[in-house]
Scaffold this motif. Structure first.
Motif, mmCIF file in Angstrom:
data_model
loop_
_atom_site.group_PDB
_atom_site.id
_atom_site.type_symbol
_atom_site.label_atom_id
_atom_site.label_comp_id
_atom_site.label_asym_id
_atom_site.label_seq_id
_atom_site.Cartn_x
_atom_site.Cartn_y
_atom_site.Cartn_z
ATOM 1 N N ILE A 79 -6.794 -0.442 17.389
ATOM 2 C CA ILE A 79 -5.332 -0.267 17.404
ATOM 3 C C ILE A 79 -4.798 -0.414 18.826
ATOM 4 O O ILE A 79 -3.797 -1.093 19.061
ATOM 5 N N THR A 85 2.671 6.428 11.145
ATOM 6 C CA THR A 85 1.996 5.723 10.048
ATOM 7 C C THR A 85 0.552 6.193 9.933
ATOM 8 O O THR A 85 -0.059 6.620 10.926
ATOM 9 N N LYS A 89 0.851 -1.196 0.000
ATOM 10 C CA LYS A 89 0.000 0.000 0.000
ATOM 11 C C LYS A 89 0.886 1.245 0.000
ATOM 12 O O LYS A 89 2.049 1.213 0.389
ATOM 13 N N ARG A 137 2.493 4.361 1.448
ATOM 14 C CA ARG A 137 2.776 4.699 2.835
ATOM 15 C C ARG A 137 2.796 6.209 3.052
ATOM 16 O O ARG A 137 3.091 6.980 2.146
ATOM 17 N N PHE A 157 -5.822 -4.486 9.963
ATOM 18 C CA PHE A 157 -6.418 -3.401 9.173
ATOM 19 C C PHE A 157 -6.664 -3.771 7.708
ATOM 20 O O PHE A 157 -7.806 -3.753 7.253
ATOM 21 N N TYR A 158 -5.612 -4.124 6.975
ATOM 22 C CA TYR A 158 -5.791 -4.411 5.547
ATOM 23 C C TYR A 158 -6.747 -5.585 5.335
ATOM 24 O O TYR A 158 -6.582 -6.652 5.911
ATOM 25 N N PHE A 208 -3.524 5.604 8.714
ATOM 26 C CA PHE A 208 -4.641 4.677 8.450
ATOM 27 C C PHE A 208 -5.704 5.459 7.687
ATOM 28 O O PHE A 208 -6.212 6.466 8.185
ATOM 29 N N PHE A 249 4.926 -1.738 11.803
ATOM 30 C CA PHE A 249 3.788 -1.189 11.050
ATOM 31 C C PHE A 249 3.214 -2.226 10.087
ATOM 32 O O PHE A 249 2.006 -2.322 9.899
ATOM 33 N N SER A 250 4.117 -2.987 9.473
ATOM 34 C CA SER A 250 3.684 -4.032 8.528
ATOM 35 C C SER A 250 2.842 -5.087 9.228
ATOM 36 O O SER A 250 1.776 -5.484 8.749
ATOM 37 N N GLU A 259 -11.096 -3.316 6.613
ATOM 38 C CA GLU A 259 -11.557 -1.935 6.752
ATOM 39 C C GLU A 259 -13.065 -1.850 6.990
ATOM 40 O O GLU A 259 -13.539 -0.982 7.730
ATOM 41 N N LYS A 315 -0.689 -3.514 10.409
ATOM 42 C CA LYS A 315 -1.687 -3.299 9.355
ATOM 43 C C LYS A 315 -2.112 -4.611 8.697
ATOM 44 O O LYS A 315 -3.263 -4.779 8.315
ATOM 45 N N ARG A 316 -1.172 -5.536 8.561
ATOM 46 C CA ARG A 316 -1.510 -6.820 7.940
ATOM 47 C C ARG A 316 -2.497 -7.612 8.786
ATOM 48 O O ARG A 316 -3.401 -8.251 8.261
#
Length: 467
Positions: free
Chosen positions: A436, A314, A277, A279, A419-420, A316, A411-412, A423, A415-416
Motif C-alpha cells: 500500500i 477503507t 465488494k 465496503r 489488491f482485488y 482490506f 479507494f476504487s 490477495e 484496490k482495483r
C-alpha cells in the motif's frame, strides 16, 4: 477422474432416487465430475438400467448426421439430444459436432488400422468431393445463413449501426468458421430482405488492408504499448487505454486515445474490471451538535493546493485479517497529502494522520476538510484539532457516499490496481502494508491522469504552487 463400474452406477442411482442424495454429494463421494453425475442419473432415469448393458455401440453415418442436424439446425441442446438418443455422455455428441465442422461440414467415419499413402490420397479426394457436395446442399446453406444472421445481427441495434470495421472483423471470422468465400457472405449480408448492416466488397478489403498496415505505421508505438501494459500489469493490474495513452504522451508520442484503444483491442490487451465488494462503514449514529454542514456540495476540485481536503477509512480483508487505511487527499491535484495504516479503525489512527498532514502544510486557515459521518470525525479531539488551525469541517449527507466521491474514487483505483484479484500475492499483513505504501508513492509520483493533462498528482501540485 474415477471410472465407475456398472454396479457403482446402479448404487449411485439408488442413492439419488431413494435416499435423496444430491449430485454434489455423490460427486464428492465417488470422485466424479458433477455434470457427469447429473447426466448419468438422468440417462438411467429415462432409459432404465438396461442402458448400462451397452458397452460399445456402433453409430452409423446417418445416425450421427441426424443427431448433429438436430443441434445445429433445430436449436436443440446437446445434452437433451444425447439423453434422448441414449449416448453414454454428452461429450460424445460434442466431439461429433467438432469433427463435423473440422472436416468441412462432412461426417467422416474413420477406419481402424494405419492407412497407406494411396489410401490417404484417395481419402482426401473423397473428402474434398464430399465437402463440395455438402456446401451445395440446402441444409448447409441454411446453417450458414443462420450463422451469418446471428453474428452480423448481434452487432447492430435499432438506433445504432455498427462501424464498418466491426462488420469486416465479423466477416473474417465467418470465413474461417464456415470456410465460405467473401462473395457468398456479402451476398447474404447485403440482401435487402435480411435487414442486416451492409458492407461492400471494396470496403471489406480496404479495412482488411488498413488493419494490416498498423504494424508498419505504429510499429514502435505498438512495442511501447505492449511493454507499458505488461510492466504495469505485472506490478499491479492490467491498465486501460487511458492510462497507456497518458504514458505514451509523457514519452513524446502524439497519438489519439481512440487509436490506442483500437490497437489494444486488436492485440487483446484489455484493462482490469473490478467487481463490487462490500465496503467498510464507520457510521455508528449521530452525536447531537457534532454533525457539520456539507460545504463541498460535490464541487470537489480546487484551483490551488490546501483549499479542499478529503478523508475516509477503507478496509482490506486478507484471509480474515483486517487492515485499515486512512488517507487525506487534496482536491487540487488529487495527491495523497498524508496517510496512516492501522490494524483497527480507532481514533489514534485518525489523529496520527492529522499530525502528519499538519507537518507537511502549516498554514491551513480557510481549508475545507470533508469526510463522511463516521464516529471518528464526530469526536471532540478531532474537531478541536481542526478548529485550532482555522479549518472548516464538512460532512457528507447520511449514507450518501457520492458526496465524498473523490475519496471513494481513490479507494476504487487503489484496490482495483493492487489488491482485488491479487490477495494471494500477500503472505501477511506486513507485506500488504508495504505494498500500500509503495502504491501511494507510485500514485503520487508516477501515475499520470487524464484530468491533470497527463501529469502526475505531485507534478500538478508543484506546477500549481509555482503559478
Amino acid at each position: 477422474m474415477t471410472k465407475l463400474s456398472k454396479e457403482d452406477k446402479m448404487k449411485l442411482f439408488k442413492e439419488w432416487k431413494y435416499e435423496y442424495k444430491g449430485a454434489k454429494y455423490l460427486s464428492k463421494k465417488y470422485g466424479v465430475n458433477v455434470s457427469r453425475i447429473s447426466y448419468l442419473l438422468e440417462l438411467i432415469d429415462r432409459h432404465g438400467f438396461t442402458i448400462l448393458d451397452k458397452v460399445y455401440t456402433y453409430h452409423s453415418k446417418e445416425f450421427k448426421e441426424e443427431a448433429i442436424n438436430r443441434v445445429l439446425l433445430s436449436d436443440e441442446s446437446i445434452n437433451n439430444v444425447a439423453l434422448e438418443l441414449g449416448l453414454s455422455s454428452a461429450g460424445m455428441l460434442n466431439n461429433w459436432i467438432r469433427s463435423y465442422k473440422e472436416n468441412g461440414y462432412n461426417i467422416v467415419i474413420k477406419s481402424k488400422g494405419r492407412s497407406t499413402r494411396e489410401k490417404r490420397e484417395e481419402q482426401r479426394t473423397r473428402e474434398a468431393e464430399a465437402r463440395k457436395r455438402r456446401t451445395s446442399s440446402p441444409e448447409f446453406k441454411a446453417y450458414c445463413r443462420k450463422c451469418i444472421h446471428k453474428k452480423i445481427g448481434c452487432l447492430s441495434s435499432k438506433e445504432i449501426k455498427p462501424p464498418k470495421t466491426e462488420i469486416a472483423r465479423a466477416v473474417t471470422e465467418l470465413r474461417r468458421e464456415l470456410g465460405l468465400g467473401i462473395k457468398t457472405i456479402l451476398e447474404v449480408i447485403n440482401d435487402p430482405d435480411n435487414n442486416l448492416p451492409n458492407l461492400s466488397r471494396s470496403n471489406y478489403y480496404d479495412i482488411l488492408n488498413r488493419e494490416d498496415k498498423d504494424d508498419l505505421k505504429y510499429h514502435h508505438m505498438i512495442k511501447r504499448i505492449k511493454s507499458i501494459y505488461f510492466e504495469i500489469k505485472e506490478r499491479y493490474v492490467a491498465p486501460g487505454y487511458r492510462t497507456i495513452t497518458n504514458h505514451l504522451h509523457r514519452e513524446g508520442f502524439k497519438v489519439n486515445p481512440k487509436t490506442v484503444q483500437r490497437l489494444m483491442r486488436k492485440f487483446k490487451l484489455f484493462g482490469y474490471r473490478m467487481k463490487k465488494k462490500k465496503r467498510y462503514d464507520s457510521y455508528e449514529g449521530e452525536i447531537e451538535g457534532r454533525i457539520k454542514e456539507n460545504l463541498v456540495q460535490r464541487d470537489f476540485f480546487s484551483v490551488i493546493p490546501n483549499r479542499k481536503w478529503y478523508t475516509d477509512i477503507t478496509e482490506f480483508n486478507l484471509k480474515g485479517l483486517k487492515l485499515y487505511l486512512s488517507p487525506i487527499l487534496d482536491g487540487c491535484g488529487g495527491d495523497i497529502v498524508a496517510f496512516n495504516i492501522s490494524r483497527s479503525p480507532n481514533l489514534k489512527q485518525v489523529m496520527t494522520m492529522l499530525k502528519d498532514a499538519f507537518k507537511v502544510s502549516s498554514n491551513l486557515k480557510g481549508l475545507i476538510f470533508h469526510s463522511d459521518r463516521g464516529w471518528q470525525y464526530q469526536h471532540k479531539a478531532y474537531q478541536k484539532a481542526l478548529k485550532e488551525r482555522g479549518i472548516e469541517q464538512s460532512m457528507s449527507r447520511k449514507g450518501c457516499s457520492p458526496d465524498n466521491g473523490l475519496m471513494e474514487g481513490f479507494f476504487s483505483i487503489l484496490k482495483r490496481e493492487m489488491f482485488y484479484g491479487k490477495e494471494s500475492a500477500y503472505a501477511n499483513l506486513e507485506e500488504l502494508e508495504q505494498a500500500i505504501i509503495e502504491f501511494i508513492h507510485y500514485y503520487n509520483n508516477e501515475r499520470p491522469k487524464d484530468r491533470l493533462k497527463g501529469l502526475t498528482p505531485i507534478e500538478y501540485r508543484n506546477q500549481s504552487l509555482v503559478a
